[in-house]
Design an enzyme around this catalytic site. Structure first.
Site, short mmCIF file in Angstrom:
data_model
loop_
_atom_site.label_atom_id
_atom_site.label_comp_id
_atom_site.label_asym_id
_atom_site.label_seq_id
_atom_site.Cartn_x
_atom_site.Cartn_y
_atom_site.Cartn_z
N HIS A 198 -8.17 -9.18 -1.90
CA HIS A 198 -6.83 -9.63 -1.51
C HIS A 198 -6.68 -11.09 -1.93
O HIS A 198 -6.27 -11.93 -1.15
CB HIS A 198 -6.59 -9.42 -0.01
CG HIS A 198 -5.31 -8.69 0.27
ND1 HIS A 198 -4.50 -8.96 1.32
CD2 HIS A 198 -4.70 -7.70 -0.41
CE1 HIS A 198 -3.45 -8.16 1.28
NE2 HIS A 198 -3.55 -7.39 0.25
N HIS A 215 -2.00 -3.82 -10.96
CA HIS A 215 -2.53 -3.61 -9.62
C HIS A 215 -2.53 -2.13 -9.23
O HIS A 215 -3.45 -1.65 -8.59
CB HIS A 215 -1.69 -4.42 -8.62
CG HIS A 215 -2.32 -4.59 -7.29
ND1 HIS A 215 -3.51 -5.26 -7.12
CD2 HIS A 215 -1.94 -4.17 -6.07
CE1 HIS A 215 -3.82 -5.24 -5.84
NE2 HIS A 215 -2.89 -4.58 -5.17
#
Lengths: 222, 694
Positions: B82, B44
């Site tokens: 998200h 990430h």
């Protein structure tokens, strides 16, 4: 003619309200919510948004801002006009400057759409019968008891009603005035319908009605 | 090396990575340092599986968002996913997704003016759908940034991994544009915003692995406070006007750690952090917890030494915390101090340069040129498509978003692209979309179709595409098939933007959209910003006047597309002539700028019949169509155009460099397709099927 747009933490319609007032020919300032000298203004606008995040209840915290003390005196003095739009209207009911209160929309969620309004206060809105304006709120369900509605009807203090009730408001009321017609509150957003590129320009009719009313009914020195 | 396997697993780190750290460091990392690597070397934060490929194939800046210019006004824009938080806690996941992407925009010094979202769900009205939509509504509406467009698509493939991609757009004057690059030794790192707590710990490593139902991931999801975000936006706008501000960075994944180290590393400087100075909301937090916390609504500014008070004054006005938490140094080290005690000391370049794990796996994905034919009536298929939740009206969704706050909205959700006023008669057109069916069938050609579709939306609404951004949603990159899909997508996107001649300004990658061994279809989503030169001369989206002729511009006889919405039989992706498609785009832009097109709509999901039906329903004006074009087949770069009666000659002379056909005429009360009569009310009833759930 001078106007002020009051900005609370969380206010979010200040910019377009400022632009709309300017486009309506008013010399306009932003006022931070701790400002207290408002007597120089002919029109004070509490704009839409989420003052203090709408935490607790919409308008419940903003009504205790320093500027609200001056607002109350301003109203008593008859110096100018106070207009609350959406969250501004909610603040005014919380402050007891306008009757009624707000509940969550009947559908349970936020609604943003163009609505048709039937103008009821013909004296304020000379020659305007219908308006097309945007609503954008979660808590626009205006609640007021039957006795007060009768009074509002008698005194012609209902500004407009929704042609189709979008949120469950008592008697489809979308805007009201106080007994002296110097405090106005409305849920629809006139500032979103003022520019040539907007879907409707009916918001300009609301602001020009306010200008006329200021000229005729306040202690403003011409 | 004696580190137990469990400890590595807790850190989402492989033994190889650990050994690499020990080798490069010449010692074993201490606990704080290990946590630093766990976050910064996560997929990430570190983009281990994508960074190298993206650098090789595109020229993108390392600023927080991409930017295109309309003379002196910069349009900053970026998409972010998200997905993982929304799978676990849809409401907070979506809300904080909005908050995060907005902070990328304000980090550029830009004022956020629009949001779009691309949502992929299993089905309408389940708890994920409801949670995500109310999260977007509650957070986006409150911060006063209008949600003006995007898409909502449905497919059982997203049942365990919904996709929530948000694009934010902001405006900034050339003189106010900010950088994330640190400059100067001894300058102060100032944190502004909410207090730091334990929320979102391990958020970065959580988003870098598959979703495992046996692990309780809820504490990894952050909680949003839109009121704090609104104040942070306003404070940041004021702070960015100060001369003493050198660099700005938002705080997202891996919080203070990643924002400050990225800032320093972009400026090739060293960094000292004084972790005990961070305003905390919880007691007893360990240094690594403070470093990694993903508490929301925080920004970091690099300020000329001695000017910290100017920032603090603005923060106080907006009732936000602020503190000097570090300073730049002339070394190459990243050091963390807790009350003068040295907790971590690492070479900064090691922290910000995780190992490259990208793989170039080549796969061939077939296409077909076999021409598709349709015989017989269209009614049942057309009604079925119009009521398909992916195509059906999203009124019940967009009415929950404030799409007009800010007063800049010219055209929103019903338009192909949203149009936002910028200055005078200038505006921007915005589009965001993906199509997992296309990209699953053929990642390399599918991504081009997604890219062209986002551009056709902008063009149909009267815009000229200026810049492209993207969000790559993929499964587990350690799986060969997924790595191959990703590599093919990168190559396809590179080929596509080359044909179009429009730059990619930035992007975001979300891997590990996998759960219980199931991978999502590769779902790259593309966002496009275009300029609208004259907002008063844009075509309408719906039919306008009885008697006007209707044209279809673009390829007439198209191959069967195995990913078309109507298609029930399996097949391949069509063989597409992309250069011809690009010509169609240019031609349509030209006829729109010459005001020869009265109304325009692009042909996408559901093909030509659905596009015509949408134009008819929009204004409740019938149309009579006579054509042998396949009613439902999907093929890129096609438009339906209504032309003013009497100007057909002029129009046809302008478009003769591409394929086109005159297919019908506007008017009447019904929608008539090759003699088959359908009432507009029956179409509308099908199209509004999503609202019946209310």
């Amino acid at each position: 003619m001078r106007a002020a747009v009051v900005v609370f933490p969380g206010t979010n319609c200040d910019r377009e309200t400022f632009e709309a007032l300017k486009a309506s020919g008013l010399e306009t300032d932003y006022l931070w919510h701790n400002w207290t000298s408002i007597d120089v203004y002919d029109l004070v606008v509490l704009p839409g948004g989420f003052s203090y995040g709408d935490y607790l209840r919409p308008g419940a915290i903003a009504r205790f801002s320093p500027v609200m003390n001056s607002v109350e005196k301003y109203v008593e003095s008859g110096r100018g006009i106070l207009l609350g739009i959406c969250n501004g209207f909610q603040i005014l009911t919380e402050a007891g400057l306008l009757p009624g209160a707000f509940l969550r929309n009947e559908c349970g969620h936020f609604i943003c759409k163009m609505v048709d309004l039937e103008v009821k206060a013909h004296e304020v809105f000379a020659n305007v019968k219908r308006l097309k304006l945007y609503i954008a709120h979660s808590d626009g369900n205006y609640v007021v008891d039957e006795k007060t509605v009768e009074l509002l009807e008698d005194e012609k203090r209902i500004l407009f009603k929704y042609a189709e009730n979008p949120n469950g408001s008592s008697h489809s009321i979308a805007g009201v005035a106080n007994e002296n017609f110097c405090v106005f509150g409305m849920m629809p957003h006139p500032e979103r319908s003022t520019m040539p590129y907007h879907e409707s320009n009916d918001g300009l009719k609301v602001f020009s009605a306010m200008r006329r009313w200021i000229n005729a009914h306040t202690s403003r020195k011409a | 090396m004696h580190i137990p396997q469990e400890k590595l697993e807790k850190m989402s780190m492989t033994r190889d990575e650990y050994e690499r750290i020990v080798n490069l460091l010449g010692r074993e990392p201490n606990e704080t340092e290990l946590y630093i690597f766990s976050a910064m070397w996560s997929e990430h934060c570190g983009y281990k599986h994508s960074k190298k490929l993206i650098k090789e194939h595109f020229r993108v800046s390392d600023e927080n968002a991409g930017i295109v210019w309309l003379s002196d006004i910069g349009i900053a824009f970026k998409v972010e996913s998200h997905n993982h938080p929304c799978a676990v806690e849809p409401f907070q996941g979506a809300a904080t997704g909005i908050g995060g992407i907005i902070r990328d925009i304000i980090a550029m010094g830009a004022k956020p003016i629009a949001l779009l979202d691309s949502l992929h769900f299993e089905k309408p009205h389940d708890h994920i759908y409801e949670g995500v939509i109310s999260g977007i509504s509650v957070y986006g509406n409150s911060i006063g940034v209008p949600t003006v467009g995007g898409e909502v698509r449905f497919d059982p493939a997203y049942s365990k991994n919904p996709l929530v991609n948000v694009m934010a757009v902001g405006i900034v004057g050339r003189e106010n544009l900010k950088t994330s690059k640190a400059q100067g030794v001894g300058n102060s790192v100032v944190l502004v915003g909410s207090k730091t707590g334990r929320d979102g710990l391990h958020g970065a490593s959580f988003a870098s692995r598959k979703i495992d139902k046996t692990i309780n991931d809820r504490p990894s999801v952050q909680v949003g406070d839109p009121f704090a975000e609104k104040r942070l936006i306003e404070a940041t706008m004021e702070i960015c006007k100060l001369d003493c501000v050198i660099a700005v960075q938002d705080m997202g994944a891996a919080g203070i750690l990643s924002s400050t180290t990225e800032m320093a590393s972009h400026g090739k400087l060293g960094l000292d952090l004084f972790i005990d100075r961070v305003p905390l909301r919880e007691e007893g937090m360990k240094p690594w917890e403070i470093l990694l916390s993903e508490s929301q609504e925080r920004m970091v500014f690099l300020v000329k030494k001695g000017h910290e008070g100017e920032i603090e004054k603005i923060a106080r006005k907006w009732e936000l915390d602020s503190a000097k938490i570090g300073e730049t140094t002339s070394s190459t080290e990243f050091r963390v101090f807790d009350k003068k005690e040295l907790m971590a000391s690492l070479p900064l370049s090691l922290v910000t340069n995780p190992p490259d794990l990208s793989r170039e796996i080549e796969r061939e994905y077939s296409t077909t040129a076999e021409v598709s034919k349709w015989i017989g009536p269209i009614e049942s298929e057309l009604l079925c498509l119009l009521s398909n939740p992916t195509i059906a009206s999203k009124k019940s969704v967009y009415e929950r978003y404030d799409h007009t706050v800010g007063g800049r909205t010219i055209k929103a959700p019903k338009s192909d692209a949203a149009i936002i006023h910028i200055a005078d008669s200038k505006g921007i057109a915005l589009s965001l979309g993906g199509n997992g069916k296309y990209t699953a069938l053929n990642p390399r050609e599918g991504i081009k179709a997604v890219l062209f579709e986002a551009c056709t939306n902008v063009i149909a609404s009267g815009g000229k595409p200026l810049g492209i951004t993207n969000c790559m949603n993929f499964g587990n990159p350690e799986v060969d098939e997924v790595a191959a899909q990703f590599y093919a997508t990168i190559k396809g996107l590179e080929e596509g933007v080359k044909i179009l001649g429009i730059p990619i300004t930035g992007g975001n990658v979300s891997f590990y959209n996998e759960s219980e061994g199931e991978q999502i279809p590769p779902t790259p989503v593309v966002g496009v910003v275009g300029v609208v030169k004259n907002i008063y001369r844009i075509p309408k989206p719906d039919f306008t006047r009885k008697g006007n002729p209707i044209y279809m511009i673009g390829r007439l006889k198209v191959p069967h597309n195995g990913a078309s919405m109507y298609s029930k039989r399996k097949g391949f992706f069509p063989t597409v002539d992309w250069k011809a498609c690009s010509r169609v785009l240019n031609t349509v832009m030209r006829v729109i700028s010459m005001e020869l097109a009265v109304s325009v709509h692009d042909v996408s999901d559901g093909g030509v019949a659905v596009a015509c039906a949408e134009m008819a329903m929009g204004s409740m004006m019938g149309a009579k169509i006579s054509t042998d074009i396949h009613p439902f087949e999907e093929y890129p770069a096609r438009f339906i155009v209504e032309v003013q009666k009497g100007r057909e000659g002029e129009f046809e002379a302008e478009i003769n460099d591409v394929e086109f056909a005159r297919i019908g005429i506007v008017g009447g009360d019904d929608f008539i397709w090759n003699g088959e009569r359908l009432s507009l009310s029956s179409l509308k009833k099908a199209y509004e099927s999503l609202e019946e759930f209310e």
